[in-house]
Design a protein around this motif. Structure first.
Motif, PDB file in Angstrom:
ATOM      1  N   MET A 113     -44.875 -77.237  46.789  1.00 41.58           N
ATOM      2  CA  MET A 113     -45.305 -77.308  45.387  1.00 41.58           C
ATOM      3  C   MET A 113     -46.697 -76.713  45.260  1.00 41.58           C
ATOM      4  N   ALA A 114     -46.892 -75.812  44.296  1.00 45.14           N
ATOM      5  CA  ALA A 114     -48.182 -75.159  44.123  1.00 45.14           C
ATOM      6  C   ALA A 114     -49.241 -76.156  43.679  1.00 45.14           C
ATOM      7  N   LYS A 115     -50.437 -75.978  44.238  1.00 46.41           N
ATOM      8  CA  LYS A 115     -51.552 -76.859  43.889  1.00 46.41           C
ATOM      9  C   LYS A 115     -51.992 -76.586  42.456  1.00 46.41           C
ATOM     10  N   GLU A 116     -52.161 -77.638  41.705  1.00 43.23           N
ATOM     11  CA  GLU A 116     -52.583 -77.497  40.304  1.00 43.23           C
ATOM     12  C   GLU A 116     -54.038 -77.032  40.258  1.00 43.23           C
ATOM     13  N   LYS A 117     -54.306 -76.048  39.411  1.00 49.73           N
ATOM     14  CA  LYS A 117     -55.651 -75.488  39.323  1.00 49.73           C
ATOM     15  C   LYS A 117     -56.561 -76.383  38.497  1.00 49.73           C
ATOM     16  N   THR A 118     -57.825 -76.398  38.902  1.00 50.25           N
ATOM     17  CA  THR A 118     -58.833 -77.168  38.183  1.00 50.25           C
ATOM     18  C   THR A 118     -59.203 -76.441  36.895  1.00 50.25           C
ATOM     19  N   PRO A 119     -59.806 -77.152  35.937  1.00 49.79           N
ATOM     20  CA  PRO A 119     -60.257 -76.484  34.699  1.00 49.79           C
ATOM     21  C   PRO A 119     -61.200 -75.315  34.989  1.00 49.79           C
ATOM     22  N   GLU A 120     -62.061 -75.485  36.002  1.00 51.37           N
ATOM     23  CA  GLU A 120     -62.993 -74.411  36.351  1.00 51.37           C
ATOM     24  C   GLU A 120     -62.249 -73.184  36.858  1.00 51.37           C
ATOM     25  N   GLU A 121     -61.214 -73.397  37.690  1.00 47.81           N
ATOM     26  CA  GLU A 121     -60.424 -72.275  38.220  1.00 47.81           C
ATOM     27  C   GLU A 121     -59.656 -71.577  37.106  1.00 47.81           C
ATOM     28  N   LEU A 122     -59.123 -72.354  36.187  1.00 50.46           N
ATOM     29  CA  LEU A 122     -58.403 -71.781  35.061  1.00 50.46           C
ATOM     30  C   LEU A 122     -59.337 -70.963  34.164  1.00 50.46           C
ATOM     31  N   GLU A 123     -60.532 -71.486  33.970  1.00 45.24           N
ATOM     32  CA  GLU A 123     -61.513 -70.774  33.138  1.00 45.24           C
ATOM     33  C   GLU A 123     -61.927 -69.455  33.787  1.00 45.24           C
ATOM     34  N   LYS A 124     -62.148 -69.481  35.118  1.00 46.60           N
ATOM     35  CA  LYS A 124     -62.537 -68.269  35.821  1.00 46.60           C
ATOM     36  C   LYS A 124     -61.410 -67.242  35.790  1.00 46.60           C
ATOM     37  N   GLU A 152     -61.341 -65.617  32.489  1.00 49.28           N
ATOM     38  CA  GLU A 152     -62.473 -64.680  32.343  1.00 49.28           C
ATOM     39  C   GLU A 152     -62.181 -63.355  33.059  1.00 49.28           C
ATOM     40  N   ILE A 153     -61.637 -63.454  34.273  1.00 46.45           N
ATOM     41  CA  ILE A 153     -61.297 -62.248  35.035  1.00 46.45           C
ATOM     42  C   ILE A 153     -60.238 -61.442  34.300  1.00 46.45           C
ATOM     43  N   LYS A 154     -59.226 -62.127  33.770  1.00 48.40           N
ATOM     44  CA  LYS A 154     -58.158 -61.443  33.035  1.00 48.40           C
ATOM     45  C   LYS A 154     -58.710 -60.729  31.805  1.00 48.40           C
ATOM     46  N   ALA A 155     -59.631 -61.394  31.105  1.00 50.99           N
ATOM     47  CA  ALA A 155     -60.226 -60.787  29.909  1.00 50.99           C
ATOM     48  C   ALA A 155     -61.048 -59.553  30.276  1.00 50.99           C
ATOM     49  N   ARG A 156     -61.794 -59.625  31.383  1.00 47.77           N
ATOM     50  CA  ARG A 156     -62.605 -58.480  31.818  1.00 47.77           C
ATOM     51  C   ARG A 156     -61.712 -57.320  32.245  1.00 47.77           C
ATOM     52  N   LYS A 157     -60.603 -57.632  32.929  1.00 48.14           N
ATOM     53  CA  LYS A 157     -59.651 -56.588  33.323  1.00 48.14           C
ATOM     54  C   LYS A 157     -59.083 -55.884  32.093  1.00 48.14           C
ATOM     55  N   ASN A 158     -58.685 -56.680  31.100  1.00 48.33           N
ATOM     56  CA  ASN A 158     -58.111 -56.097  29.888  1.00 48.33           C
ATOM     57  C   ASN A 158     -59.136 -55.237  29.164  1.00 48.33           C
ATOM     58  N   ALA A 159     -60.401 -55.677  29.148  1.00 54.80           N
ATOM     59  CA  ALA A 159     -61.454 -54.911  28.492  1.00 54.80           C
ATOM     60  C   ALA A 159     -61.682 -53.584  29.213  1.00 54.80           C
ATOM     61  N   GLN A 160     -61.641 -53.619  30.545  1.00 56.45           N
ATOM     62  CA  GLN A 160     -61.809 -52.389  31.327  1.00 56.45           C
ATOM     63  C   GLN A 160     -60.671 -51.410  31.064  1.00 56.45           C
ATOM     64  N   GLY A 196     -53.864 -59.066  41.468  1.00 59.05           N
ATOM     65  CA  GLY A 196     -53.487 -60.196  40.641  1.00 59.05           C
ATOM     66  C   GLY A 196     -54.668 -60.723  39.842  1.00 59.05           C
ATOM     67  N   ILE A 197     -54.864 -62.029  39.855  1.00 58.44           N
ATOM     68  CA  ILE A 197     -55.991 -62.617  39.125  1.00 58.44           C
ATOM     69  C   ILE A 197     -57.180 -62.895  40.047  1.00 58.44           C
ATOM     70  N   LYS A 198     -57.142 -62.375  41.257  1.00 54.18           N
ATOM     71  CA  LYS A 198     -58.281 -62.534  42.157  1.00 54.18           C
ATOM     72  C   LYS A 198     -59.485 -61.810  41.576  1.00 54.18           C
TER      73      LYS A 198
END
Length: 246
Positions: free
Chosen positions: A1-12, A15-23, A50-52
């Motif tokens: 079972m995949a480990k549930e991400k923390t709010p901080e991980e989800l926020e990061k 943010e990465i996804k938004a920056r990728k889309n902007a680029q 991916g989202i790394k």
């Protein structure tokens, strides 16, 4: 079972996804012209990671390898050794110089004559783009000074390659050439012939002359330069037809 991400991980991740889309939107509008080396590198990494955090990865790559060019010239193994670079990212980075090489080779004038050392340099340069090992090519030329084809002679396992006079004579005769230009690279050093390069040039030229074949020149490419053996004042360049010719 995949480990549930923390709010901080989800926020990061968001943010990465938004920056990728902007680029990507920036690339659609202006291409790479308006982007820094870090932005270009993170754009490429973002297509395969991916989202790394491709932005942190771009920072580390530039710091680790010292320059944008050194990253793309790096060996595949050295990229795969990095914990944040997956196989897709490493192969994408190594694919860029390969694609550039293919495009430059394809875009060359088909029947441009090779009548000067600079003509030979311009024709052969794409073959040496992006290699971090020593390689050697032989350019076969017909009686009208039009290239027949460029033959890969050897790839060095490290920083050296053996130039076989017998192989070169055989390739020239089989290719129906009347002249040729030899070229090899010094990827980790200077575009300057070694004593071994000079000895090999003399032997190859002498062996070719027995069959009425003219050796025009021997070019040596480094990462940032190219030299002509025909210009070497410490070498008996009279064995090369391009001697003193520019």
């Amino acid at each position: 079972m995949a480990k549930e991400k923390t709010p901080e991980e989800l926020e990061k991740a968001a943010e990465i996804k938004a920056r990728k889309n902007a680029q990507r939107e920036q690339f659609k509008l202006t291409g790479l012209d308006s982007m820094s080396e870090k932005e270009i590198l993170s754009l490429f990494l973002g297509c395969s990671m991916g989202i790394k955090d491709c932005f942190e990865a771009a920072d580390d790559l530039l710091m680790r390898f010292g320059s944008f060019r050194n990253i793309f010239d790096a060996s595949l193994d050295s990229l795969l050794d990095l914990p944040y670079i997956n196989g897709n990212a490493a192969f994408l980075i190594k694919g860029v110089p390969e694609l550039c090489r293919r495009m430059l080779i394809e875009k060359r004038p088909k029947n441009k004559k090779i009548k000067t050392p600079d003509d030979a340099k311009e024709y052969l340069y794409p073959y040496f783009l992006g290699y971090n090992m020593e390689i050697a090519y032989l350019l076969l030329i017909n009686k009208r000074y039009v290239p027949i084809k460029a033959v890969l002679l050897a790839k060095g396992g490290g920083q050296s390659v053996y130039l076989s006079a017998e192989l070169i004579v055989r390739e020239v005769l089989m290719g129906g050439a009347s002249a040729c230009v030899l070229a090899h690279s010094h990827p980790g050093g200077y575009a300057k012939p070694s004593v071994e390069d000079e000895i090999a040039t003399l032997k190859i030229s002498a062996d070719l002359s027995k069959f009425g074949i003219t050796m025009l020149d021997h070019l040596i490419f480094s990462k940032n330069d190219c030299c002509f053996m025909s210009d070497n004042k410490n070498f008996n360049s009279s064995v090369l037809a391009f001697a003193g010719k520019k």
